[in-house]
Design an enzyme around this catalytic site. Structure first.
Site, PDB file in Angstrom:
ATOM      1  N   ASN A  10      14.786  -5.551 -57.256  1.00 59.97           N
ATOM      2  CA  ASN A  10      14.959  -6.791 -58.006  1.00 59.97           C
ATOM      3  C   ASN A  10      15.835  -7.705 -57.143  1.00 59.97           C
ATOM      4  OD1 ASN A  10      15.452  -8.859 -59.746  1.00 59.97           O
ATOM      5  ND2 ASN A  10      16.521  -7.641 -61.296  1.00 59.97           N
ATOM      6  N   TRP A  11      15.172  -8.651 -56.495  1.00 63.20           N
ATOM      7  CA  TRP A  11      15.924  -9.540 -55.588  1.00 63.20           C
ATOM      8  C   TRP A  11      16.758 -10.565 -56.359  1.00 63.20           C
ATOM      9  CZ3 TRP A  11      11.877 -11.109 -51.217  1.00 63.20           C
ATOM     10  CH2 TRP A  11      11.544  -9.962 -50.487  1.00 63.20           C
ATOM     11  N   LYS A  12      16.497 -10.690 -57.659  1.00 61.02           N
ATOM     12  CA  LYS A  12      17.186 -11.692 -58.494  1.00 61.02           C
ATOM     13  C   LYS A  12      17.057 -13.079 -57.844  1.00 61.02           C
ATOM     14  CE  LYS A  12      20.042  -8.029 -60.327  1.00 61.02           C
ATOM     15  NZ  LYS A  12      21.303  -7.583 -60.925  1.00 61.02           N
ATOM     16  N   HIS A  95      15.440  -8.081 -68.617  1.00 62.82           N
ATOM     17  CA  HIS A  95      16.620  -7.739 -67.820  1.00 62.82           C
ATOM     18  C   HIS A  95      17.870  -8.191 -68.569  1.00 62.82           C
ATOM     19  CE1 HIS A  95      19.549  -7.602 -64.614  1.00 62.82           C
ATOM     20  NE2 HIS A  95      18.730  -6.778 -63.997  1.00 62.82           N
ATOM     21  N   GLU A  97      20.390  -9.661 -67.636  1.00 62.12           N
ATOM     22  CA  GLU A  97      20.817 -11.035 -67.318  1.00 62.12           C
ATOM     23  C   GLU A  97      19.996 -12.053 -68.105  1.00 62.12           C
ATOM     24  OE1 GLU A  97      20.438 -10.427 -63.099  1.00 62.12           O
ATOM     25  OE2 GLU A  97      22.095  -9.001 -63.221  1.00 62.12           O
ATOM     26  N   GLU A 167      19.319   0.303 -67.597  1.00 61.54           N
ATOM     27  CA  GLU A 167      20.317  -0.330 -66.736  1.00 61.54           C
ATOM     28  C   GLU A 167      21.590  -0.595 -67.543  1.00 61.54           C
ATOM     29  OE1 GLU A 167      18.260  -2.396 -63.186  1.00 61.54           O
ATOM     30  OE2 GLU A 167      18.419  -3.854 -64.802  1.00 61.54           O
ATOM     31  N   GLY A 173      25.801  -4.507 -60.524  1.00 60.38           N
ATOM     32  CA  GLY A 173      26.519  -5.374 -59.597  1.00 60.38           C
ATOM     33  C   GLY A 173      28.013  -5.108 -59.555  1.00 60.38           C
ATOM     34  N   SER A 213      23.822  -0.443 -59.551  1.00 59.60           N
ATOM     35  CA  SER A 213      24.527  -0.026 -58.338  1.00 59.60           C
ATOM     36  C   SER A 213      23.911   1.202 -57.663  1.00 59.60           C
ATOM     37  CB  SER A 213      26.013   0.210 -58.623  1.00 59.60           C
ATOM     38  OG  SER A 213      26.622  -0.998 -59.048  1.00 59.60           O
ATOM     39  N   GLY A 234      19.109  -3.679 -57.342  1.00 60.36           N
ATOM     40  CA  GLY A 234      19.457  -5.071 -57.098  1.00 60.36           C
ATOM     41  C   GLY A 234      20.001  -5.247 -55.694  1.00 60.36           C
ATOM     42  N   GLY A 235      21.317  -5.311 -55.578  1.00 60.11           N
ATOM     43  CA  GLY A 235      21.970  -5.640 -54.307  1.00 60.11           C
ATOM     44  C   GLY A 235      21.455  -4.859 -53.110  1.00 60.11           C
TER      45      GLY A 235
HETATM   46  P1  13P Z   1      22.569  -3.795 -58.715  1.00 62.59           P
HETATM   47  O1  13P Z   1      21.765  -2.737 -58.030  1.00 62.59           O
HETATM   48  O2  13P Z   1      22.967  -4.921 -57.817  1.00 62.59           O
HETATM   49  O3  13P Z   1      23.713  -3.209 -59.491  1.00 62.59           O
HETATM   50  O4  13P Z   1      21.592  -4.475 -59.819  1.00 62.59           O
HETATM   51  C1  13P Z   1      20.903  -3.670 -60.678  1.00 62.59           C
HETATM   52  C2  13P Z   1      19.917  -4.498 -61.408  1.00 62.59           C
HETATM   53  O5  13P Z   1      20.267  -5.323 -62.222  1.00 62.59           O
HETATM   54  C3  13P Z   1      18.497  -4.320 -61.082  1.00 62.59           C
HETATM   55  O6  13P Z   1      17.687  -4.983 -61.983  1.00 62.59           O
END
Ligand code: 13P
Length: 251
Positions: A10-12, A95, A97, A167, A173, A213, A234-235
């Site tokens: 997930n590149w966000k 998600h 977010e 999640e 994050g 994470s 994500g990251g």
């Molecule tokens: P991180 O891996 O950056 O914690 O993000 C997780 C996430 O929200 C994937 O959708």
């Protein structure tokens, strides 16, 4: 029953188009385990360009969100029809977010799931609890109620095709990861609920991913748990080396 293993990125809201193309090309050029499906959920602006880049068969594209509406006066929204017309196969729905910053409710997410299925998109449905809920011990019932709230109008055939991503919000994050035991506990509770609601033939095939994470240093241990079928990353998915190390962390 063998479930698919999935490593989803997930590149966000990161990378401009050129950076996204460069990252995608690097991923497509790596030696990837061929029994793992790799889903790259890139920004909507990048998806068409990425769809034009030849890559290994197991690398596919996902969107990070979509409208529950079919078409029309919904300024700024992206429809399921638009996504399938450019070769997108997955879509992240719900998600945390989106739930937190765009007030997406269980009910709205249920509508989005229906719309995704009507376009043959595979939803990656996200659920997870905030830290206060984890601390007061109601995390399992919270997550199951998110699932119940959004799945109530789905047919068993649709549930059979879904991917769920657990999640925990406190692990997104933050550098803090759920322990493999915490992930397994929640994943097995989710699967138990699916068994009760839809039967074991269906619950046995639904991949349940962990997100929060995930990194090369912790992926192997988390993925080794029996009800963890992969990760939504994500990251660490923004770097080809770390994401490929995660892809190669399945036993
Ligand atoms: P991180 O891996 O950056 O914690 O993000 C997780 C996430 O929200 C994937 O959708």
């Amino acid at each position: 029953m063998i479930r698919r293993k999935i490593a989803a990125a997930n590149w966000k809201m990161n990378t401009n188009l050129q950076e996204g193309i460069d990252l995608y090309k690097k991923l497509c050029g790596l030696t990837l385990a061929d029994d793992v499906d790799i889903v790259i959920c890139a920004p909507a602006t990048h998806l068409y360009a990425l769809s034009q880049i030849a890559g290994p068969e197991q690398v596919v594209l996902g969107a990070q969100n979509m409208s529950n509406e079919e078409s029309g006066a919904f300024t700024g929204e992206v429809s399921g029809r638009m996504l399938t017309s450019i070769g997108v196969t997955y879509v992240v729905i719900g998600h945390s977010e989106r739930r937190a910053y765009f007030a997406e409710s269980d009910e709205l997410l249920g509508l989005k799931l229906k719309t995704a299925f009507s376009h043959n998109l595979v939803p990656i449905f996200c659920c997870g609890e905030a830290l206060d809920i984890r601390k007061n011990g109601t995390h399992v019932s919270h997550v199951i109620s998110q699932i119940k709230g959004s799945f109530k109008n789905l047919s068993p055939d649709e549930v059979e095709k879904i991917v769920i991503a657990y999640e925990p919000i406190w692990a997104i994050g933050t550098g803090e990861t759920a322990s493999p035991e915490q992930a397994q506990e929640m994943h097995s509770e989710i699967r138990k609920h699916l068994t009760e609601a839809y039967g074991s033939t269906i619950s046995n095939v639904v991949p349940i991913l962990y997100g929060g994470s995930v990194k090369p240093a912790n992926a192997r241990e988390i993925f080794s748990k029996p009800d963890v079928d992969g990760g939504l990353v994500g990251g660490a998915s923004l770097n080809a080396d770390s994401f490929s190390a995660i892809i190669n962390s399945f036993n």
